[in-house]
Design a protein around this motif. Structure first.
Motif, PDB file in Angstrom:
ATOM      1  N   ALA A  41     -10.903  -9.224 -32.738  1.00 14.68           N
ATOM      2  CA  ALA A  41     -11.848  -9.896 -32.501  1.00 14.68           C
ATOM      3  C   ALA A  41     -13.133  -9.509 -31.744  1.00 14.68           C
ATOM      4  CB  ALA A  41     -11.347 -11.017 -31.761  1.00 14.68           C
ATOM      5  N   ALA A  42     -13.001  -8.708 -30.918  1.00 15.50           N
ATOM      6  CA  ALA A  42     -14.104  -8.071 -30.193  1.00 15.50           C
ATOM      7  C   ALA A  42     -15.023  -7.112 -30.840  1.00 15.50           C
ATOM      8  CB  ALA A  42     -13.454  -7.111 -28.994  1.00 15.50           C
ATOM      9  N   GLY A  43     -14.435  -6.569 -31.723  1.00 16.61           N
ATOM     10  CA  GLY A  43     -15.122  -5.619 -32.811  1.00 16.61           C
ATOM     11  C   GLY A  43     -15.781  -6.788 -33.801  1.00 16.61           C
ATOM     12  N   TYR A  44     -15.302  -7.689 -34.127  1.00 13.56           N
ATOM     13  CA  TYR A  44     -15.870  -8.596 -35.217  1.00 13.56           C
ATOM     14  C   TYR A  44     -17.226  -9.357 -34.655  1.00 13.56           C
ATOM     15  CZ  TYR A  44     -16.173 -12.685 -38.303  1.00 13.56           C
ATOM     16  OH  TYR A  44     -16.720 -13.520 -39.242  1.00 13.56           O
ATOM     17  N   VAL A  45     -17.219  -9.703 -33.628  1.00 13.86           N
ATOM     18  CA  VAL A  45     -18.483 -10.242 -32.841  1.00 13.86           C
ATOM     19  C   VAL A  45     -19.797  -9.396 -33.274  1.00 13.86           C
ATOM     20  CG1 VAL A  45     -19.487 -11.301 -30.859  1.00 13.86           C
ATOM     21  CG2 VAL A  45     -17.364 -11.855 -31.184  1.00 13.86           C
ATOM     22  N   PRO A  46     -19.855  -8.238 -32.732  1.00 17.41           N
ATOM     23  CA  PRO A  46     -21.047  -7.366 -33.005  1.00 17.41           C
ATOM     24  C   PRO A  46     -21.448  -7.217 -34.302  1.00 17.41           C
ATOM     25  CG  PRO A  46     -19.579  -6.024 -31.719  1.00 17.41           C
ATOM     26  CD  PRO A  46     -18.843  -7.251 -31.969  1.00 17.41           C
ATOM     27  N   ASP A  69     -24.725  -6.400 -23.877  1.00 13.36           N
ATOM     28  CA  ASP A  69     -23.562  -7.643 -24.322  1.00 13.36           C
ATOM     29  C   ASP A  69     -22.951  -6.705 -25.495  1.00 13.36           C
ATOM     30  OD1 ASP A  69     -22.059  -9.732 -24.356  1.00 13.36           O
ATOM     31  OD2 ASP A  69     -23.426 -10.439 -25.946  1.00 13.36           O
ATOM     32  N   LEU A  70     -23.860  -6.369 -26.776  1.00 12.95           N
ATOM     33  CA  LEU A  70     -23.061  -5.755 -27.800  1.00 12.95           C
ATOM     34  C   LEU A  70     -22.122  -4.621 -27.728  1.00 12.95           C
ATOM     35  CD1 LEU A  70     -25.986  -6.398 -30.412  1.00 12.95           C
ATOM     36  CD2 LEU A  70     -23.822  -7.628 -30.111  1.00 12.95           C
ATOM     37  N   GLY A  71     -22.661  -3.720 -26.638  1.00 18.62           N
ATOM     38  CA  GLY A  71     -22.002  -2.528 -26.270  1.00 18.62           C
ATOM     39  C   GLY A  71     -20.657  -3.082 -25.681  1.00 18.62           C
ATOM     40  N   GLY A  72     -20.810  -3.844 -24.668  1.00 14.32           N
ATOM     41  CA  GLY A  72     -19.693  -4.381 -24.004  1.00 14.32           C
ATOM     42  C   GLY A  72     -18.585  -4.751 -24.912  1.00 14.32           C
ATOM     43  N   TYR A  73     -18.899  -5.459 -25.798  1.00 12.95           N
ATOM     44  CA  TYR A  73     -17.973  -5.899 -26.982  1.00 12.95           C
ATOM     45  C   TYR A  73     -17.236  -4.616 -27.731  1.00 12.95           C
ATOM     46  CZ  TYR A  73     -18.925 -11.011 -26.996  1.00 12.95           C
ATOM     47  OH  TYR A  73     -18.999 -12.342 -26.478  1.00 12.95           O
ATOM     48  N   LEU A  74     -18.179  -3.860 -28.076  1.00 11.57           N
ATOM     49  CA  LEU A  74     -17.840  -2.726 -28.964  1.00 11.57           C
ATOM     50  C   LEU A  74     -16.913  -1.606 -28.252  1.00 11.57           C
ATOM     51  CD1 LEU A  74     -20.924  -1.646 -30.888  1.00 11.57           C
ATOM     52  CD2 LEU A  74     -18.628  -2.687 -31.779  1.00 11.57           C
ATOM     53  N   VAL A  75     -17.204  -1.387 -26.891  1.00  6.56           N
ATOM     54  CA  VAL A  75     -16.418  -0.484 -26.019  1.00  6.56           C
ATOM     55  C   VAL A  75     -15.217  -1.353 -25.691  1.00  6.56           C
ATOM     56  CG1 VAL A  75     -16.250   0.383 -23.791  1.00  6.56           C
ATOM     57  CG2 VAL A  75     -18.281   0.758 -25.113  1.00  6.56           C
ATOM     58  N   GLY A  76     -15.296  -2.490 -25.335  1.00  6.70           N
ATOM     59  CA  GLY A  76     -14.103  -3.441 -25.064  1.00  6.70           C
ATOM     60  C   GLY A  76     -13.010  -3.487 -26.217  1.00  6.70           C
ATOM     61  N   GLY A  77     -13.559  -3.472 -27.402  1.00  4.44           N
ATOM     62  CA  GLY A  77     -12.759  -3.559 -28.615  1.00  4.44           C
ATOM     63  C   GLY A  77     -12.081  -2.129 -28.740  1.00  4.44           C
ATOM     64  N   LEU A 104     -13.579  -5.658 -19.910  1.00  6.19           N
ATOM     65  CA  LEU A 104     -14.647  -5.437 -20.464  1.00  6.19           C
ATOM     66  C   LEU A 104     -15.109  -6.603 -21.660  1.00  6.19           C
ATOM     67  CD1 LEU A 104     -14.521  -1.613 -21.395  1.00  6.19           C
ATOM     68  CD2 LEU A 104     -16.255  -2.833 -19.962  1.00  6.19           C
ATOM     69  N   ALA A 105     -13.899  -7.152 -22.364  1.00  7.37           N
ATOM     70  CA  ALA A 105     -14.305  -8.160 -23.195  1.00  7.37           C
ATOM     71  C   ALA A 105     -14.508  -9.495 -22.739  1.00  7.37           C
ATOM     72  CB  ALA A 105     -12.963  -8.525 -23.957  1.00  7.37           C
ATOM     73  N   ILE A 106     -13.940  -9.935 -21.387  1.00  7.32           N
ATOM     74  CA  ILE A 106     -14.236 -10.763 -20.414  1.00  7.32           C
ATOM     75  C   ILE A 106     -15.507 -10.895 -20.052  1.00  7.32           C
ATOM     76  CG2 ILE A 106     -13.569 -12.258 -18.477  1.00  7.32           C
ATOM     77  CD1 ILE A 106     -10.800 -11.481 -19.020  1.00  7.32           C
ATOM     78  N   GLY A 107     -15.929  -9.658 -19.591  1.00  4.53           N
ATOM     79  CA  GLY A 107     -17.366  -9.192 -18.900  1.00  4.53           C
ATOM     80  C   GLY A 107     -18.243  -9.578 -20.043  1.00  4.53           C
ATOM     81  N   ALA A 108     -18.197  -9.119 -21.375  1.00  2.59           N
ATOM     82  CA  ALA A 108     -19.047  -9.175 -22.524  1.00  2.59           C
ATOM     83  C   ALA A 108     -19.185 -10.721 -22.929  1.00  2.59           C
ATOM     84  CB  ALA A 108     -18.589  -8.643 -23.585  1.00  2.59           C
ATOM     85  N   LEU A 109     -18.031 -11.540 -22.723  1.00  3.71           N
ATOM     86  CA  LEU A 109     -18.330 -13.002 -23.022  1.00  3.71           C
ATOM     87  C   LEU A 109     -18.858 -13.668 -21.918  1.00  3.71           C
ATOM     88  CD1 LEU A 109     -14.568 -13.785 -24.212  1.00  3.71           C
ATOM     89  CD2 LEU A 109     -16.641 -14.330 -25.518  1.00  3.71           C
ATOM     90  N   LEU A 110     -18.940 -13.220 -20.719  1.00  5.83           N
ATOM     91  CA  LEU A 110     -19.540 -13.923 -19.535  1.00  5.83           C
ATOM     92  C   LEU A 110     -21.057 -13.498 -19.622  1.00  5.83           C
ATOM     93  CD1 LEU A 110     -16.852 -13.727 -16.921  1.00  5.83           C
ATOM     94  CD2 LEU A 110     -17.636 -15.714 -18.159  1.00  5.83           C
ATOM     95  N   VAL A 111     -21.393 -12.470 -20.114  1.00  7.01           N
ATOM     96  CA  VAL A 111     -22.805 -12.024 -20.091  1.00  7.01           C
ATOM     97  C   VAL A 111     -23.491 -12.629 -21.183  1.00  7.01           C
ATOM     98  CG1 VAL A 111     -24.334  -9.993 -20.926  1.00  7.01           C
ATOM     99  CG2 VAL A 111     -22.377  -9.744 -19.164  1.00  7.01           C
ATOM    100  N   ARG A 139     -15.135 -15.280 -31.192  1.00  2.00           N
ATOM    101  CA  ARG A 139     -15.472 -15.634 -29.696  1.00  2.00           C
ATOM    102  C   ARG A 139     -14.241 -16.284 -28.996  1.00  2.00           C
ATOM    103  NH1 ARG A 139     -20.710 -15.531 -31.992  1.00  2.00           N
ATOM    104  NH2 ARG A 139     -21.820 -13.783 -31.048  1.00  2.00           N
ATOM    105  N   ALA A 140     -14.106 -17.493 -29.768  1.00  2.00           N
ATOM    106  CA  ALA A 140     -12.691 -18.240 -28.983  1.00  2.00           C
ATOM    107  C   ALA A 140     -11.455 -17.624 -29.110  1.00  2.00           C
ATOM    108  CB  ALA A 140     -12.875 -19.649 -30.009  1.00  2.00           C
ATOM    109  N   ALA A 141     -11.331 -16.767 -30.031  1.00  2.00           N
ATOM    110  CA  ALA A 141      -9.905 -16.197 -29.980  1.00  2.00           C
ATOM    111  C   ALA A 141     -10.023 -14.890 -28.937  1.00  2.00           C
ATOM    112  CB  ALA A 141      -9.863 -15.415 -31.492  1.00  2.00           C
ATOM    113  N   LEU A 142     -11.134 -14.458 -28.815  1.00  4.82           N
ATOM    114  CA  LEU A 142     -11.061 -13.369 -27.803  1.00  4.82           C
ATOM    115  C   LEU A 142     -11.402 -14.243 -26.280  1.00  4.82           C
ATOM    116  CD1 LEU A 142     -11.791 -10.400 -27.581  1.00  4.82           C
ATOM    117  CD2 LEU A 142     -14.236 -10.860 -27.359  1.00  4.82           C
ATOM    118  N   CYS A 143     -11.707 -15.414 -26.184  1.00  2.00           N
ATOM    119  CA  CYS A 143     -11.770 -16.168 -25.039  1.00  2.00           C
ATOM    120  C   CYS A 143     -10.123 -16.256 -24.559  1.00  2.00           C
ATOM    121  CB  CYS A 143     -12.336 -17.367 -24.960  1.00  2.00           C
ATOM    122  SG  CYS A 143     -14.071 -17.455 -25.022  1.00  2.00           S
TER     123      CYS A 143
END
Length: 180
Positions: A41-46, A69-77, A104-111, A139-143
């Motif tokens: 899910a975190a890789g799908y968003v960016p 934010d995109l880097g946060g998703y990618l690094v988190g994934g 990291l994924a939660i932080g990317a969602l909040l950013v 994003r909902a799945a990641l939340c």
């Protein structure tokens, strides 16, 4: 002689000592499987954002916080993926990586919620959980998955399972130093 509130000590079953009981790995395995799903899910968003960029427009044209934010998703994934694989192979570092990746994924969602919605985070999360499109579902799945991975990875049974090593059994016919 014990008081009325003292339980009788339970003796271990024959052939098993109380110290040799293997801890259950349920929390570790569930955290690893949910971590794999959260990594996807975190890789799908960016990826959907990258594919949605029109031609003639580059990543350098995006605002700095969007790139963060995109880097946060990618690094988190990526960290979630490595943590899930490490946990499946019973490495203690896998649980630590799962915790870090979930944060990291939660932080990317909040950013992202502060970048997108000018009316507040509530409007952003209402649109995410409205599930109107596939990126919103990701994003909902990641939340949902990120907090679950965070909690399951941080539980003491997860770490006790990952740290447990089976006692070494001496080979047949081997003698210990004091035994003749």
């Amino acid at each position: 002689m014990g008081g009325p509130y003292r339980d009788a000590p339970q003796s271990p079953e024959p052939g098993e000592s109380s110290a040799a009981r293997r801890p259950s790995g349920a929390t570790a395995v569930i955290a690893a499987l949910l971590g794999l799903a959260a990594a996807v899910a975190a890789g799908y968003v960016p990826v959907t954002v990258f594919l949605g960029i029109p031609s003639g427009f580059s990543l350098g044209d995006l605002p700095m916080w969007t790139l963060v934010d995109l880097g946060g998703y990618l690094v988190g994934g990526l960290v979630l993926l490595l943590g899930a694989l490490g946990t499946i192979f019973r490495a203690t570092a896998g649980a630590v990586l799962l915790i870090l990746g979930a944060l990291l994924a939660i932080g990317a969602l909040l950013v992202e919620s502060t970048l997108v919605s000018t009316t507040g985070c509530a409007a952003y999360f209402q649109s995410v959980f409205g599930l109107h499109n596939a990126p919103g579902a990701g994003r909902a799945a990641l939340c949902v998955l990120s907090p679950l991975v965070l909690v399951l990875s941080a539980l003491p049974p997860t770490f006790s399972y990952l740290r447990y090593r089976t006692p070494a059994v001496p080979p047949y016919g081997a003698h210990s130093p004091g035994q003749w």
